[in-house]
Scaffold this motif. Structure first.
Motif, PDB file in Angstrom:
ATOM      1  N   LEU A  68      -6.583  -0.516  18.030  1.00 61.56           N
ATOM      2  CA  LEU A  68      -7.991  -0.187  18.218  1.00 61.56           C
ATOM      3  C   LEU A  68      -8.185   1.152  18.915  1.00 61.56           C
ATOM      4  N   SER A  69      -7.196   1.613  19.670  1.00 62.24           N
ATOM      5  CA  SER A  69      -7.308   2.904  20.361  1.00 62.24           C
ATOM      6  C   SER A  69      -6.961   4.066  19.441  1.00 62.24           C
ATOM      7  N   ASP A  70      -5.821   3.943  18.758  1.00 60.26           N
ATOM      8  CA  ASP A  70      -5.276   5.081  18.008  1.00 60.26           C
ATOM      9  C   ASP A  70      -5.163   4.826  16.513  1.00 60.26           C
ATOM     10  N   PHE A  71      -5.589   3.666  16.057  1.00 60.02           N
ATOM     11  CA  PHE A  71      -5.476   3.295  14.645  1.00 60.02           C
ATOM     12  C   PHE A  71      -4.046   3.505  14.153  1.00 60.02           C
ATOM     13  N   GLN A  72      -3.121   2.957  14.908  1.00 57.49           N
ATOM     14  CA  GLN A  72      -1.716   3.046  14.541  1.00 57.49           C
ATOM     15  C   GLN A  72      -0.987   1.813  15.049  1.00 57.49           C
ATOM     16  N   VAL A  73       0.183   1.561  14.479  1.00 63.69           N
ATOM     17  CA  VAL A  73       1.006   0.450  14.918  1.00 63.69           C
ATOM     18  C   VAL A  73       2.467   0.902  14.872  1.00 63.69           C
ATOM     19  N   THR A  74       3.229   0.485  15.879  1.00 65.75           N
ATOM     20  CA  THR A  74       4.626   0.880  15.965  1.00 65.75           C
ATOM     21  C   THR A  74       5.529  -0.264  15.511  1.00 65.75           C
ATOM     22  N   ILE A  75       6.394   0.042  14.526  1.00 63.46           N
ATOM     23  CA  ILE A  75       7.372  -0.922  14.024  1.00 63.46           C
ATOM     24  C   ILE A  75       8.742  -0.449  14.505  1.00 63.46           C
ATOM     25  N   PRO A  76       9.399  -1.185  15.366  1.00 57.48           N
ATOM     26  CA  PRO A  76      10.640  -0.710  15.983  1.00 57.48           C
ATOM     27  C   PRO A  76      11.679  -0.170  14.995  1.00 57.48           C
ATOM     28  N   GLU A  77      11.915  -0.870  13.886  1.00 51.16           N
ATOM     29  CA  GLU A  77      12.953  -0.462  12.946  1.00 51.16           C
ATOM     30  C   GLU A  77      12.497   0.649  11.992  1.00 51.16           C
ATOM     31  N   PHE A  78      11.208   0.920  11.965  1.00 51.62           N
ATOM     32  CA  PHE A  78      10.647   1.789  10.938  1.00 51.62           C
ATOM     33  C   PHE A  78       9.978   3.037  11.514  1.00 51.62           C
ATOM     34  N   GLY A  79       9.311   2.864  12.640  1.00 51.41           N
ATOM     35  CA  GLY A  79       8.589   3.976  13.251  1.00 51.41           C
ATOM     36  C   GLY A  79       7.107   3.656  13.402  1.00 51.41           C
ATOM     37  N   VAL A 135       0.647  -8.514  11.185  1.00 57.11           N
ATOM     38  CA  VAL A 135       0.941  -7.087  11.064  1.00 57.11           C
ATOM     39  C   VAL A 135       1.939  -6.806   9.940  1.00 57.11           C
ATOM     40  N   TYR A 136       3.147  -7.295  10.078  1.00 60.22           N
ATOM     41  CA  TYR A 136       4.173  -7.024   9.078  1.00 60.22           C
ATOM     42  C   TYR A 136       5.324  -7.994   9.257  1.00 60.22           C
ATOM     43  N   GLU A 137       6.154  -8.082   8.237  1.00 58.47           N
ATOM     44  CA  GLU A 137       7.460  -8.709   8.353  1.00 58.47           C
ATOM     45  C   GLU A 137       8.365  -8.098   7.299  1.00 58.47           C
ATOM     46  N   TRP A 138       9.660  -8.271   7.477  1.00 58.49           N
ATOM     47  CA  TRP A 138      10.626  -7.729   6.523  1.00 58.49           C
ATOM     48  C   TRP A 138      10.952  -8.784   5.467  1.00 58.49           C
ATOM     49  N   ASN A 139      11.196  -8.315   4.264  1.00 56.31           N
ATOM     50  CA  ASN A 139      11.596  -9.196   3.168  1.00 56.31           C
ATOM     51  C   ASN A 139      13.090  -9.484   3.328  1.00 56.31           C
ATOM     52  N   TYR A 140      13.374 -10.501   4.148  1.00 56.89           N
ATOM     53  CA  TYR A 140      14.766 -10.769   4.522  1.00 56.89           C
ATOM     54  C   TYR A 140      15.633 -11.139   3.320  1.00 56.89           C
ATOM     55  N   ILE A 159      17.695  -0.543   4.136  1.00 55.14           N
ATOM     56  CA  ILE A 159      17.095  -1.882   4.168  1.00 55.14           C
ATOM     57  C   ILE A 159      15.855  -1.946   5.060  1.00 55.14           C
ATOM     58  N   TYR A 160      15.717  -0.959   5.947  1.00 59.39           N
ATOM     59  CA  TYR A 160      14.497  -0.897   6.759  1.00 59.39           C
ATOM     60  C   TYR A 160      13.562   0.202   6.264  1.00 59.39           C
ATOM     61  N   SER A 161      13.507   0.351   4.968  1.00 57.30           N
ATOM     62  CA  SER A 161      12.582   1.297   4.344  1.00 57.30           C
ATOM     63  C   SER A 161      11.332   0.559   3.885  1.00 57.30           C
ATOM     64  N   GLU A 162      10.369   1.328   3.421  1.00 53.68           N
ATOM     65  CA  GLU A 162       9.058   0.751   3.079  1.00 53.68           C
ATOM     66  C   GLU A 162       9.133  -0.256   1.933  1.00 53.68           C
ATOM     67  N   ARG A 163      10.121  -0.125   1.049  1.00 58.11           N
ATOM     68  CA  ARG A 163      10.166  -1.049  -0.090  1.00 58.11           C
ATOM     69  C   ARG A 163      10.531  -2.470   0.318  1.00 58.11           C
ATOM     70  N   PHE A 164      11.036  -2.651   1.528  1.00 60.20           N
ATOM     71  CA  PHE A 164      11.338  -3.993   2.023  1.00 60.20           C
ATOM     72  C   PHE A 164      10.305  -4.485   3.046  1.00 60.20           C
ATOM     73  N   LEU A 165       9.276  -3.663   3.270  1.00 54.75           N
ATOM     74  CA  LEU A 165       8.267  -3.980   4.273  1.00 54.75           C
ATOM     75  C   LEU A 165       7.122  -4.767   3.631  1.00 54.75           C
ATOM     76  N   ILE A 166       6.844  -5.937   4.174  1.00 53.27           N
ATOM     77  CA  ILE A 166       5.721  -6.752   3.691  1.00 53.27           C
ATOM     78  C   ILE A 166       4.520  -6.491   4.590  1.00 53.27           C
ATOM     79  N   ARG A 167       3.488  -5.936   4.015  1.00 56.71           N
ATOM     80  CA  ARG A 167       2.300  -5.588   4.797  1.00 56.71           C
ATOM     81  C   ARG A 167       1.400  -6.810   4.970  1.00 56.71           C
ATOM     82  N   ARG A 168       1.051  -7.075   6.199  1.00 52.84           N
ATOM     83  CA  ARG A 168       0.050  -8.082   6.517  1.00 52.84           C
ATOM     84  C   ARG A 168      -1.279  -7.364   6.801  1.00 52.84           C
TER      85      ARG A 168
END
Length: 310
Positions: free
Chosen positions: A160-171, A85-90, A115-124
């Motif tokens: 698969l239900s809502d075509f969404q994913v929740t990232i705790p630090e991001f939303g 899904v994702y990981e942060w660029n630590y 630091i928890y903005s999209e520019r540090f988010l690595i999309r899987r």
């Protein structure tokens, strides 16, 4: 390199058959129907069946035929959110923290938001699949879901239900345009009912002799008609034998290609013995067919084909 412009979705079952046919995928009407409905209803499609029957190929061909990107999540035991899904660029986050400290920035809330903005988010793959645009959403292949554990399978329910994913630090990240989702399983374990209910379902079986011959004629056009018919009859009979692993259509195509590359116009016992490794993948099965049983099946095949020609 110029990218292919996305095509509009087919508006009928025949349209699906024609679309897949442009990429040399021979789809029967039941499969074409469920693909059409999945596209029309914007529902994930769950394809189950033995390995090598063409489940994964449906997603690949659909992406290519529609001019959409293919995003593949190859499942395996131990697959986790960081890989799927994702990981942060630590490393980049730590550097940002140090630079902020050096600049005298002490506002923790501001720093945390930065630091928890999209520019540090690595999309899987999962997160990538949710970033499609209307009319050009990707084809998202969740391949061999049965290889993951039940915990990860449960995590997929929101996606698969809502075509969404929740990232705790991001939303919550929700797809602007739902991807075309293809889920495959070789049924090495049962997939939970909760996931099945969110999908349209189709069992992909081994092709009939007529369909398998048509596939070979499309995919291996250099193979002679006689050789193609013999290969199909041999493989069809082989699937009735108690083998460790029956050959799928992928193995049939590999075998037809291999025998054609050897410039054979027909099967003979020596050619079968020499090329079984392209058709069978377990030594026990190969040893069995290298004995008298392979020669016996070939004799039956030739007799059957001669009777059909008479």
């Amino acid at each position: 390199m110029t990218e292919t412009a996305p095509k509009t979705l087919p508006q009928s079952i025949d349209g699906v058959i024609e679309l897949l046919g442009t990429e040399n995928y021979l789809a029967g009407r039941p499969l074409a129907t469920v693909v059409f409905l999945a596209l029309k209803m914007q529902r994930p499609l769950f394809l189950e069946g033995e390995a090598g029957v063409g489940k994964t190929e449906v997603a690949k061909v659909l992406a290519k035929a529609l001019g959409r990107p293919l995003i593949r999540l190859q499942c395996y035991e131990g697959l986790d959110i960081a890989s799927a899904v994702y990981e942060w660029n630590y490393a980049a986050q730590m550097l940002e923290i140090r630079l902020s400290e050096a600049a005298g920035i002490s506002d923790r809330a501001r720093l945390n938001a930065d630091i928890y903005s999209e520019r540090f988010l690595i999309r899987r793959p999962v997160l990538e699949a949710l970033h499609g645009e209307a009319g050009a959403a990707p084809v998202f292949l969740i391949d061999e879901l049965d290889r993951t554990d039940e915990a990860f399978e449960a995590f997929l329910l929101e996606i698969l239900s809502d075509f969404q994913v929740t990232i705790p630090e991001f939303g919550t990240v929700k797809a602007a345009a739902p991807p075309i989702v293809i889920v495959t399983s070789n049924r090495t374990r049962e997939v939970h009912d909760a996931l099945r209910r969110r999908c349209l379902y189709h069992w992909v079986d081994y092709p009939s002799a007529a369909d398998e011959l048509a596939i070979i004629r499309r995919k291996v056009p250099r193979a002679s008609v006689q050789l193609s018919r013999q290969i199909v009859s041999f493989v069809q009979r082989l699937r009735t034998v108690d083998l460790f692993k029956n050959p799928g259509i992928a193995e049939t195509l590999d075998w037809a290609t291999a025998v054609t590359e050897l410039d054979r116009l027909a099967l003979d016992p020596e050619t079968i013995s020499d090329t079984l490794g392209t058709l069978l993948k377990y030594q026990e099965d190969i040893a069995r067919m290298q004995g008298g049983e392979g020669t016996k099946i070939l004799s039956e095949v030739k007799a059957e084909l001669l009777a059909q020609e008479a």
